[in-house]
Design a protein around this motif. Structure first.
Motif, PDB file in Angstrom:
ATOM      1  N   SER A  34       0.845  -1.197   0.000  1.00 32.97           N
ATOM      2  CA  SER A  34       0.000   0.000   0.000  1.00 32.97           C
ATOM      3  C   SER A  34       0.876   1.240   0.000  1.00 32.97           C
ATOM      4  O   SER A  34       2.073   1.186   0.289  1.00 32.97           O
ATOM      5  CB  SER A  34      -0.949   0.025   1.205  1.00 32.97           C
ATOM      6  OG  SER A  34      -0.230   0.188   2.406  1.00 32.97           O
ATOM      7  N   TYR A  81      -7.879   4.960  -3.183  1.00 31.09           N
ATOM      8  CA  TYR A  81      -7.818   4.736  -4.617  1.00 31.09           C
ATOM      9  C   TYR A  81      -6.855   3.584  -4.862  1.00 31.09           C
ATOM     10  O   TYR A  81      -6.471   2.886  -3.932  1.00 31.09           O
ATOM     11  CB  TYR A  81      -7.356   6.017  -5.340  1.00 31.09           C
ATOM     12  CG  TYR A  81      -8.322   7.158  -5.126  1.00 31.09           C
ATOM     13  CD1 TYR A  81      -9.457   7.291  -5.907  1.00 31.09           C
ATOM     14  CD2 TYR A  81      -8.112   8.098  -4.105  1.00 31.09           C
ATOM     15  CE1 TYR A  81     -10.359   8.322  -5.704  1.00 31.09           C
ATOM     16  CE2 TYR A  81      -9.017   9.125  -3.885  1.00 31.09           C
ATOM     17  CZ  TYR A  81     -10.135   9.232  -4.689  1.00 31.09           C
ATOM     18  OH  TYR A  81     -11.041  10.242  -4.474  1.00 31.09           O
ATOM     19  N   PHE A  82      -6.440   3.366  -6.083  1.00 30.16           N
ATOM     20  CA  PHE A  82      -5.432   2.356  -6.387  1.00 30.16           C
ATOM     21  C   PHE A  82      -4.585   2.846  -7.556  1.00 30.16           C
ATOM     22  O   PHE A  82      -4.967   3.770  -8.278  1.00 30.16           O
ATOM     23  CB  PHE A  82      -6.062   0.982  -6.677  1.00 30.16           C
ATOM     24  CG  PHE A  82      -7.002   0.977  -7.853  1.00 30.16           C
ATOM     25  CD1 PHE A  82      -6.531   0.748  -9.141  1.00 30.16           C
ATOM     26  CD2 PHE A  82      -8.352   1.201  -7.677  1.00 30.16           C
ATOM     27  CE1 PHE A  82      -7.390   0.761 -10.232  1.00 30.16           C
ATOM     28  CE2 PHE A  82      -9.221   1.206  -8.760  1.00 30.16           C
ATOM     29  CZ  PHE A  82      -8.732   0.983 -10.026  1.00 30.16           C
ATOM     30  N   SER A  84      -3.469   2.744 -11.106  1.00 32.10           N
ATOM     31  CA  SER A  84      -4.184   2.271 -12.289  1.00 32.10           C
ATOM     32  C   SER A  84      -3.269   1.869 -13.445  1.00 32.10           C
ATOM     33  O   SER A  84      -3.625   0.997 -14.234  1.00 32.10           O
ATOM     34  CB  SER A  84      -5.164   3.340 -12.768  1.00 32.10           C
ATOM     35  OG  SER A  84      -4.477   4.546 -13.061  1.00 32.10           O
ATOM     36  N   HIS A  85      -2.110   2.511 -13.568  1.00 34.54           N
ATOM     37  CA  HIS A  85      -1.231   2.208 -14.700  1.00 34.54           C
ATOM     38  C   HIS A  85       0.133   2.872 -14.505  1.00 34.54           C
ATOM     39  O   HIS A  85       0.293   3.737 -13.650  1.00 34.54           O
ATOM     40  CB  HIS A  85      -1.854   2.669 -16.018  1.00 34.54           C
ATOM     41  CG  HIS A  85      -2.018   4.155 -16.130  1.00 34.54           C
ATOM     42  ND1 HIS A  85      -3.021   4.855 -15.476  1.00 34.54           N
ATOM     43  CD2 HIS A  85      -1.294   5.086 -16.800  1.00 34.54           C
ATOM     44  CE1 HIS A  85      -2.912   6.144 -15.758  1.00 34.54           C
ATOM     45  NE2 HIS A  85      -1.864   6.312 -16.551  1.00 34.54           N
ATOM     46  N   SER A  99      -6.306   6.138  -9.455  1.00 36.54           N
ATOM     47  CA  SER A  99      -7.616   5.827 -10.025  1.00 36.54           C
ATOM     48  C   SER A  99      -8.701   6.886  -9.797  1.00 36.54           C
ATOM     49  O   SER A  99      -9.870   6.608 -10.032  1.00 36.54           O
ATOM     50  CB  SER A  99      -8.103   4.474  -9.501  1.00 36.54           C
ATOM     51  OG  SER A  99      -8.322   4.545  -8.099  1.00 36.54           O
ATOM     52  N   ASN A 102     -13.353   8.146  -8.557  1.00 34.61           N
ATOM     53  CA  ASN A 102     -14.141   6.935  -8.340  1.00 34.61           C
ATOM     54  C   ASN A 102     -15.624   7.277  -8.573  1.00 34.61           C
ATOM     55  O   ASN A 102     -15.956   8.413  -8.922  1.00 34.61           O
ATOM     56  CB  ASN A 102     -13.873   6.332  -6.954  1.00 34.61           C
ATOM     57  CG  ASN A 102     -14.238   7.277  -5.812  1.00 34.61           C
ATOM     58  OD1 ASN A 102     -15.107   8.143  -5.939  1.00 34.61           O
ATOM     59  ND2 ASN A 102     -13.583   7.105  -4.672  1.00 34.61           N
ATOM     60  N   ARG A 156       3.285  -1.611  -8.108  1.00 36.14           N
ATOM     61  CA  ARG A 156       2.595  -2.392  -9.125  1.00 36.14           C
ATOM     62  C   ARG A 156       1.164  -1.884  -9.316  1.00 36.14           C
ATOM     63  O   ARG A 156       0.585  -1.260  -8.428  1.00 36.14           O
ATOM     64  CB  ARG A 156       2.535  -3.880  -8.727  1.00 36.14           C
ATOM     65  CG  ARG A 156       3.903  -4.510  -8.564  1.00 36.14           C
ATOM     66  CD  ARG A 156       4.571  -4.718  -9.925  1.00 36.14           C
ATOM     67  NE  ARG A 156       5.935  -5.168  -9.778  1.00 36.14           N
ATOM     68  CZ  ARG A 156       7.008  -4.427 -10.071  1.00 36.14           C
ATOM     69  NH1 ARG A 156       6.870  -3.202 -10.502  1.00 36.14           N
ATOM     70  NH2 ARG A 156       8.211  -4.919  -9.939  1.00 36.14           N
ATOM     71  N   ARG A 157       0.625  -2.201 -10.468  1.00 36.15           N
ATOM     72  CA  ARG A 157      -0.770  -1.869 -10.771  1.00 36.15           C
ATOM     73  C   ARG A 157      -1.676  -2.490  -9.705  1.00 36.15           C
ATOM     74  O   ARG A 157      -1.398  -3.583  -9.211  1.00 36.15           O
ATOM     75  CB  ARG A 157      -1.105  -2.433 -12.153  1.00 36.15           C
ATOM     76  CG  ARG A 157      -2.391  -1.959 -12.703  1.00 36.15           C
ATOM     77  CD  ARG A 157      -2.455  -2.327 -14.196  1.00 36.15           C
ATOM     78  NE  ARG A 157      -3.695  -1.848 -14.729  1.00 36.15           N
ATOM     79  CZ  ARG A 157      -4.677  -2.621 -15.126  1.00 36.15           C
ATOM     80  NH1 ARG A 157      -4.544  -3.933 -15.081  1.00 36.15           N
ATOM     81  NH2 ARG A 157      -5.792  -2.102 -15.569  1.00 36.15           N
ATOM     82  N   ASN A 158      -2.739  -1.787  -9.340  1.00 32.74           N
ATOM     83  CA  ASN A 158      -3.746  -2.183  -8.346  1.00 32.74           C
ATOM     84  C   ASN A 158      -3.259  -2.058  -6.908  1.00 32.74           C
ATOM     85  O   ASN A 158      -3.981  -2.453  -5.993  1.00 32.74           O
ATOM     86  CB  ASN A 158      -4.299  -3.597  -8.600  1.00 32.74           C
ATOM     87  CG  ASN A 158      -5.060  -3.660  -9.900  1.00 32.74           C
ATOM     88  OD1 ASN A 158      -5.823  -2.752 -10.221  1.00 32.74           O
ATOM     89  ND2 ASN A 158      -4.838  -4.717 -10.684  1.00 32.74           N
ATOM     90  N   THR A 159      -2.078  -1.501  -6.680  1.00 29.94           N
ATOM     91  CA  THR A 159      -1.633  -1.233  -5.306  1.00 29.94           C
ATOM     92  C   THR A 159      -2.555  -0.168  -4.720  1.00 29.94           C
ATOM     93  O   THR A 159      -2.774   0.878  -5.328  1.00 29.94           O
ATOM     94  CB  THR A 159      -0.185  -0.715  -5.284  1.00 29.94           C
ATOM     95  OG1 THR A 159       0.671  -1.700  -5.866  1.00 29.94           O
ATOM     96  CG2 THR A 159       0.270  -0.411  -3.875  1.00 29.94           C
ATOM     97  N   PRO A 160      -3.128  -0.401  -3.524  1.00 27.94           N
ATOM     98  CA  PRO A 160      -3.979   0.620  -2.906  1.00 27.94           C
ATOM     99  C   PRO A 160      -3.177   1.849  -2.501  1.00 27.94           C
ATOM    100  O   PRO A 160      -2.030   1.723  -2.049  1.00 27.94           O
ATOM    101  CB  PRO A 160      -4.557  -0.068  -1.671  1.00 27.94           C
ATOM    102  CG  PRO A 160      -4.076  -1.464  -1.675  1.00 27.94           C
ATOM    103  CD  PRO A 160      -3.048  -1.625  -2.733  1.00 27.94           C
TER     104      PRO A 160
END
Length: 165
Positions: A34, A81-82, A84-85, A99, A102, A156-160
């Motif tokens: 995170s 959020y997370f 995204s890219h 991200s 929301n 990394r992608r999708n890390t909060p």
């Protein structure tokens, strides 16, 4: 061409290649589980569980108080959020996307007849022509280019990401 000359040319080519700076680093340590951004303290932490892996001083949107609500308000979002890219061709050296907005952000802005904005990133500073002091982004989170290289490799992608007031 003699063998010695060819060997010299190859050695020179490798030597010149080694002199160039590669902004794409590798990272083999503990995973980043995170990210926490503390807007008031102007700090960002990359965490593995509850352990701080890295700490950074940050710059924020040019209107740093409060949660981003609308496009162009100069505020950095607050909330969960997370990532995204990853953007290797960022105008600001390298960047990773956040991200925002929301569903809640979109609904609020639309209820006000406005756009929530978007394109919120953690990024470097390389093409910024201002002072690089204080809060200067349009709502993003900025670090130095060298720090961004490290973050880009670690996250990394999708890390909060939790952005706190």
């Amino acid at each position: 061409m003699s063998f010695t000359r060819m060997l010299l040319v190859v050695a020179l080519a490798f030597g010149l290649a080694a002199c160039g700076h590669n902004k794409f680093r590798t990272y083999n340590g503990p995973s980043v589980t995170s990210i926490q951004v503390h807007k008031g303290a102007r700090k960002m932490y990359l965490l593995h569980g509850s352990d701080v892996l890295e700490e950074y001083d940050i710059s924020l949107g040019f209107q740093p108080l409060g949660h981003k609500q609308f496009e162009g308000d100069g505020k950095t979002p607050e909330g969960a959020y997370f990532i995204s890219h990853h953007n290797p061709k960022s105008r600001y050296h390298l960047s990773v996307g956040v991200s925002y907005p929301n569903e809640k952000d979109v609904a609020f802005a639309q209820a006000q007849g406005k756009s929530p904005g978007g394109d919120i990133m953690i990024h470097g500073r390389s093409n910024y022509k201002g002072t690089n002091i204080g809060d200067w982004t349009a709502g993003c989170i900025a670090v130095t280019d060298s720090e961004m290289e490290e973050i880009y490799a670690m996250v990394r992608r999708n890390t909060p990401i939790f952005i706190l007031p």
